[in-house]
Design a protein around this motif. Structure first.
Motif, short mmCIF file in Angstrom:
data_model
loop_
_atom_site.label_atom_id
_atom_site.label_comp_id
_atom_site.label_asym_id
_atom_site.label_seq_id
_atom_site.Cartn_x
_atom_site.Cartn_y
_atom_site.Cartn_z
N ASN A 152 95.18 5.16 32.66
CA ASN A 152 96.28 6.09 32.42
C ASN A 152 97.20 6.18 33.63
OD1 ASN A 152 95.27 6.67 29.87
ND2 ASN A 152 94.14 8.47 30.56
N LYS B 272 99.32 3.01 33.70
CA LYS B 272 100.37 3.07 32.69
C LYS B 272 101.52 3.95 33.17
CE LYS B 272 101.21 4.26 27.84
NZ LYS B 272 100.60 4.79 26.58
N VAL C 194 94.45 -0.30 28.48
CA VAL C 194 95.89 -0.24 28.67
C VAL C 194 96.38 -1.59 29.14
CG1 VAL C 194 97.77 0.83 29.96
CG2 VAL C 194 95.79 2.19 29.26
#
Length: 314
Positions: free
Chosen positions: A273, A276, A299
């Motif tokens: 996360n 990203k 991701v």
């Protein structure tokens, strides 16, 4: 706002410390715990950073160091601190094979940033800059006081809870909750302290990623560094962090992953996360996604692809 958050966090940990004291020794135990917690908070404010640096055997370095990689590391930190409008922090290295880094200190004028020898060995110069810019962001946001003090207090709560069976009267009836209450306390108090730490730490990591990427001017380099550090932390044990798990929140990546420690209440956001968010920041800054794609925690994104190099310790 940061001062308010710090006060609220310390108040919550102090209340938890008092609860531990009450469960162990009733009203007297709670009063003793209150006095002890007040003294611990005051002591931690002035000395927690020194305790952490000594715990991890951090060694200050400067531009006169014989190793070129270390000299570049020191010069880059000094330059980025100057660009960010910060006083020059103490720059140190930690003799540890796990690549990682942290910042500590009660304010920007008394800050220190530390990188492990494993980090200097594994990452490229741009990636090291990205990591240390993240740590300077913690200094700029004055997160270092909160993280260092809470690591000290949370560690004390865990230690007091673990010794709970050996405190109080000989008769279990003198302890509120008896032996079952004490056993529950030993399990729940450290978890509760971890939850309090987690409540603030995750948001601070995202913010430090953002500001750090802006300081270094290269979100992709920080994204690449996070992925490399996360991968290595799962394979390389950090013995000092394993012995002092409350200090794990100080690091840029959770250092406890190397031995399958209980990360249910991790103070760090998922690395995927964070990567990203950094790549999206790079797009927002107008930077082209010019490098190969990789997958981190589900991701898919673009990060720096650089050849490995021999570091200063190998």
């Amino acid at each position: 706002m940061n001062h308010l958050k710090t006060f609220a966090l310390l108040a919550a940990l102090t209340a938890l410390f008092m609860g531990v004291g009450y469960m162990i020794g009733g009203a007297t135990g709670m009063l003793i715990a209150l006095v002890f917690a007040g003294g611990l908070n005051l002591f931690s404010y002035w000395n927690a950073d020194k305790i952490v640096l000594r715990m991890y055997r951090a060694q200050p370095v400067d531009e006169q160091h014989p190793n070129a990689v270390v000299r570049a590391y020191v010069a880059d930190v000094a330059q980025m601190a100057r660009d960010a409008g910060l006083p020059r922090p103490v720059v140190a290295i930690i003799p540890n094979d796990q690549p990682n880094a942290f910042a500590t200190g009660r304010n920007p004028a008394n800050a220190a940033v530390c990188a492990t020898t494993g980090l200097l060995d594994m990452l490229t110069r741009d990636e090291i800059r990205g990591v240390m810019a993240h740590e300077l962001a913690h200094v700029k946001n004055r997160d270092t006081l909160t993280m260092t003090v809470t690591a000290t207090v949370a560690g004390a709560i865990a230690a007091l809870a673990n010794f709970g069976l050996f405190f109080g009267g000989d008769d279990d009836r003198e302890r509120p909750g008896g032996i079952l209450g004490t056993l529950a306390l030993m399990i729940l108090a450290p978890l509760a302290a971890g939850l309090v730490q987690m409540a603030i730490s995750r948001g601070r990591e995202y913010e430090a990623d953002r500001i750090g990427a802006e300081i270094a001017g290269d979100p992709e380099a920080l994204a690449s560094a996070l992925q490399k550090i996360d991968d290595s932390a799962r394979r390389i044990v950090n013995p000092t962090a394993e012995r002092n798990p409350a200090s794990g929140q100080l690091f840029i990546i959770n250092p406890l992953a190397g031995r399958g420690a209980d990360n249910l209440f991790s103070t760090h956001p998922a690395t995927g996360n964070r990567v990203k968010a950094l790549m999206e920041l790079g797009v927002g800054m107008g930077l082209a996604l010019r490098r190969p794609t990789f997958v981190a925690a589900g991701v898919s994104t673009s990060v720096p692809s650089t050849p490995s190099r021999s570091g200063p310790w190998g």
